[in-house]
Design a protein around this motif. Structure first.
Motif, PDB file in Angstrom:
ATOM      1  N   VAL A 177      20.252  95.258  57.936  1.00 25.97           N
ATOM      2  CA  VAL A 177      21.593  95.820  57.759  1.00 25.97           C
ATOM      3  C   VAL A 177      21.495  97.182  57.081  1.00 25.97           C
ATOM      4  CG1 VAL A 177      23.661  95.569  56.342  1.00 25.97           C
ATOM      5  CG2 VAL A 177      22.857  93.656  57.701  1.00 25.97           C
ATOM      6  N   ASP A 178      22.218  98.148  57.624  1.00 24.90           N
ATOM      7  CA  ASP A 178      22.257  99.462  57.008  1.00 24.90           C
ATOM      8  C   ASP A 178      23.366  99.477  55.954  1.00 24.90           C
ATOM      9  OD1 ASP A 178      22.410 102.082  56.286  1.00 24.90           O
ATOM     10  OD2 ASP A 178      23.129 102.815  58.234  1.00 24.90           O
ATOM     11  N   LEU A 179      22.948  99.474  54.692  1.00 28.50           N
ATOM     12  CA  LEU A 179      23.942  99.414  53.619  1.00 28.50           C
ATOM     13  C   LEU A 179      24.705 100.722  53.458  1.00 28.50           C
ATOM     14  CD1 LEU A 179      22.205  97.337  50.835  1.00 28.50           C
ATOM     15  CD2 LEU A 179      24.270  96.750  52.090  1.00 28.50           C
ATOM     16  N   SER A 214      27.178  94.329  56.873  1.00 27.97           N
ATOM     17  CA  SER A 214      26.931  95.525  56.057  1.00 27.97           C
ATOM     18  C   SER A 214      28.099  95.773  55.085  1.00 27.97           C
ATOM     19  CB  SER A 214      26.708  96.709  57.005  1.00 27.97           C
ATOM     20  OG  SER A 214      27.274  97.868  56.514  1.00 27.97           O
ATOM     21  N   THR A 215      29.328  95.643  55.592  1.00 30.55           N
ATOM     22  CA  THR A 215      30.492  95.835  54.711  1.00 30.55           C
ATOM     23  C   THR A 215      30.530  94.750  53.643  1.00 30.55           C
ATOM     24  OG1 THR A 215      31.751  96.936  56.447  1.00 30.55           O
ATOM     25  CG2 THR A 215      33.029  95.970  54.666  1.00 30.55           C
ATOM     26  N   ALA A 250      20.096  92.218  53.049  1.00 27.15           N
ATOM     27  CA  ALA A 250      20.297  93.360  53.950  1.00 27.15           C
ATOM     28  C   ALA A 250      19.018  93.646  54.726  1.00 27.15           C
ATOM     29  CB  ALA A 250      20.721  94.582  53.136  1.00 27.15           C
TER      30      ALA A 250
END
Ligand code: ATP
Length: 285
Positions: free
Chosen positions: A245-247, A116-117, A240
């Motif tokens: 993935v939680d952006l 995510s990062t 994502a």
């Protein structure tokens, strides 16, 4: 690498705009040093980038011009130039807004970025480059130490800033066509970050399909092409989504935050391009 030192009695610098006290060193580049300094009038802390007046190929006056031009476009990814000047016979300097650690140092500290990062960094660095291209400049030295996060005590802690415009080249002038590429020119930038194959093997581990598509696309760009930032952005969004993935998750460098409080990325990417833009740097000076 030349180490530039501020000599005794030079820790206070006065310009027509203000007086600054040098307080510590923030970074050492191949062409100069970056110090933190305090503006005496309001005790605000800034960064001061210095370059010796004896530098063989001075880059700082050019960087100051680029910063001035960039400050006309209010991009959240650019740092503001506050002041500039020189100490006769010794060094020249630019005073810019203080930001946080560079992405290289941040990664060393957190050891490994989450997906995510990484994707959030991808989107913000893309936006920073798009904004730079919008005003007609090519950076030509893209690497992690040239991107910084904001400062922990500020709202910009989750924002990525682009730095170091000493190798920038103007490729689009108002009302004129982009500059014609020369047939041959020497390599500019940092070779370490130039290998497509190196990136390819790295991304094989995750999001291979989208990252491979992005790299192939970047490699296909020709001088004079306007890059499709939306296309790249949507590949990152697709990665994502595939990996759930939680952006909007907080970035690795902020353990305390519950979510990412930088500007919303989709809004940031929606800015329409208005200027001529080129991307490929190999053929230009
Ligand atoms: N405004 C700033 N706020 C905080 N730190 C900064 C700032 N500007 C630069 N730095 C720090 O100093 C380092 C070197 O800065 P910069 O890349 O501008 O110097 P340089 O001499 O052009 O480096 P090089 O040529 O090796 O890329 C950065 O990686 C960053 O860690």
């Amino acid at each position: 690498m030349p180490h530039f030192k501020v000599g005794k009695g030079e820790n206070e610098i006065t310009t027509s705009k203000g007086k600054y006290e040098l307080v510590g060193k923030l970074g050492q580049g191949s062409f100069g040093s970056v110090f933190s300094c305090i503006r005496q009038s309001d005790k605000q802390v800034f960064a001061m980038k210095c370059e010796s007046l004896n530098a063989e190929r001075p880059r700082l006056p050019h960087e100051a011009n680029v910063l001035l031009a960039l400050n006309l476009l209010k991009s959240p990814h650019f740092v503001e130039m506050i002041d500039n000047g020189q100490i006769a016979g010794r060094f020249q300097f630019v005073i810019i807004r203080l930001v946080g650690q560079n992405l290289w140092d941040v990664r060393l500290k957190v050891k490994q970025f989450t997906l995510s990062t990484s994707l959030m960094i991808g989107i913000q660095t893309l936006a920073a480059l798009r904004d730079l291209h919008r005003v007609g400049w090519l950076h030509r030295d893209i690497k992690p130490p040239n991107f910084c996060i904001g400062r922990p005590d500020e709202e910009t802690f989750h924002t990525i800033f682009i730095l170091d415009f000493g190798l920038c080249r103007k490729i689009a002038l108002k009302g004129k066509d982009i500059r014609t590429p020369r047939k041959e020119c020497a390599f500019r930038g940092t070779t370490r970050y130039a290998s497509l194959a190196a990136h390819d093997s790295l991304f094989r581990k995750c999001c291979y399909q989208q990252m491979h598509t992005i790299l192939l696309y970047l490699d296909s760009l020709q001088y004079g092409n306007i890059p499709d930032y939306d296309f790249i952005y949507h590949q990152v969004i697709a990665a994502a989504s595939v990996h759930r993935v939680d952006l909007e998750a907080a970035p690795n460098w902020d353990q305390k935050a519950k979510s990412c409080f930088s500007l919303r990325m989709d809004q940031d990417m929606e800015v329409q391009l208005t200027t001529t833009i080129v991307f490929n740097v190999r053929d230009t000076d």
